[in-house]
Scaffold this active site. Structure first.
Site, mmCIF file in Angstrom:
data_model
loop_
_atom_site.group_PDB
_atom_site.id
_atom_site.type_symbol
_atom_site.label_atom_id
_atom_site.label_comp_id
_atom_site.label_asym_id
_atom_site.label_seq_id
_atom_site.Cartn_x
_atom_site.Cartn_y
_atom_site.Cartn_z
ATOM 1 N N CYS A 68 20.733 38.737 8.681
ATOM 2 C CA CYS A 68 21.544 37.648 9.222
ATOM 3 C C CYS A 68 20.910 37.205 10.538
ATOM 4 O O CYS A 68 21.066 37.851 11.569
ATOM 5 C CB CYS A 68 22.974 38.124 9.454
ATOM 6 S SG CYS A 68 24.037 36.837 10.152
ATOM 7 N N LEU A 69 20.154 36.134 10.462
ATOM 8 C CA LEU A 69 19.515 35.531 11.631
ATOM 9 C C LEU A 69 19.556 34.031 11.401
ATOM 10 O O LEU A 69 18.985 33.534 10.429
ATOM 11 C CB LEU A 69 18.079 36.041 11.775
ATOM 12 C CG LEU A 69 17.281 35.558 12.971
ATOM 13 C CD1 LEU A 69 17.929 35.998 14.280
ATOM 14 C CD2 LEU A 69 15.846 36.072 12.900
#
EC number: 2.3.2.34
Length: 185
Positions: free
Chosen positions: A116-117
């Site tokens: 999750c970026l």
């Protein structure tokens, strides 16, 4: 890497003399992605964080590389985390695909390697997702920051890890250290 760069320079030199057949020309064509990557890889290598190393298993395929992040502070200090990056043909209109190969206990990385970026998202409602102006350097710096200032317990992908941190910070730290000993050396 030098092999592909040399090929691009040679191809540029041949553009002026178009005496060869079209079939022969098509074998010399290089994708937009590969042209961008020659420049971006040079910039990346010149501006790599001291906690990161990049490895190209095949120097002729700049679109496939591995990143090793070795955090020097925080929960993940002492670990060595491997990421696999594949840059799609549609780059730079779409972001690279990145997977964490090292099992990790992290709120923003699942145990199966999903990350999750925001800048790895093709579409983002908050404007922090991928844009054609971003580069591989941004991706590497972003991944590196997931271990320090971008470590985010408030917007987790691994909800169990985030809740664990909320419940018992010391036990969370112990589990992170256990994962480092088992998987990240």
């Amino acid at each position: 890497m030098l092999t592909l760069a040399s090929k691009l320079k040679r191809d540029d030199g041949l553009k002026g003399s178009r005496a060869s057949a079209t079939a022969s020309d098509s074998t010399r064509r290089v994708s937009v992605r590969d042209r961008l990557l020659v420049k971006e890889v040079a910039e990346l290598e010149a501006n790599l964080p001291c906690t990161c190393k990049v490895h190209f298993p095949d120097p002729n395929k700049l679109h496939c590389f591995q990143l090793t992040v070795t955090p020097d502070e925080g929960y993940y200090q002492g670990g060595k985390f491997q990421f696999e990056t594949e840059v799609p043909d549609a780059y730079n209109m779409v972001p690279p695909k990145v997977k964490c190969l090292t099992r990790i206990w992290h709120p923003n990385i699942t145990e199966t390697g999903e990350i999750c970026l925001s800048l790895l998202r093709e579409h983002s409602i908050d404007g922090t997702g991928w844009a054609p102006t971003r580069t591989l350097k941004d991706v590497v710096w972003g991944l590196n920051s997931l271990f320090t200032d971008l470590l985010n317990f408030d917007d987790p992908l691994n909800i169990e890890a985030a809740e664990h941190h909320l419940r018992d910070k010391e036990d969370f730290r112990n589990k992170v250290e256990d994962y480092i000993k088992r998987y990240a050396r």
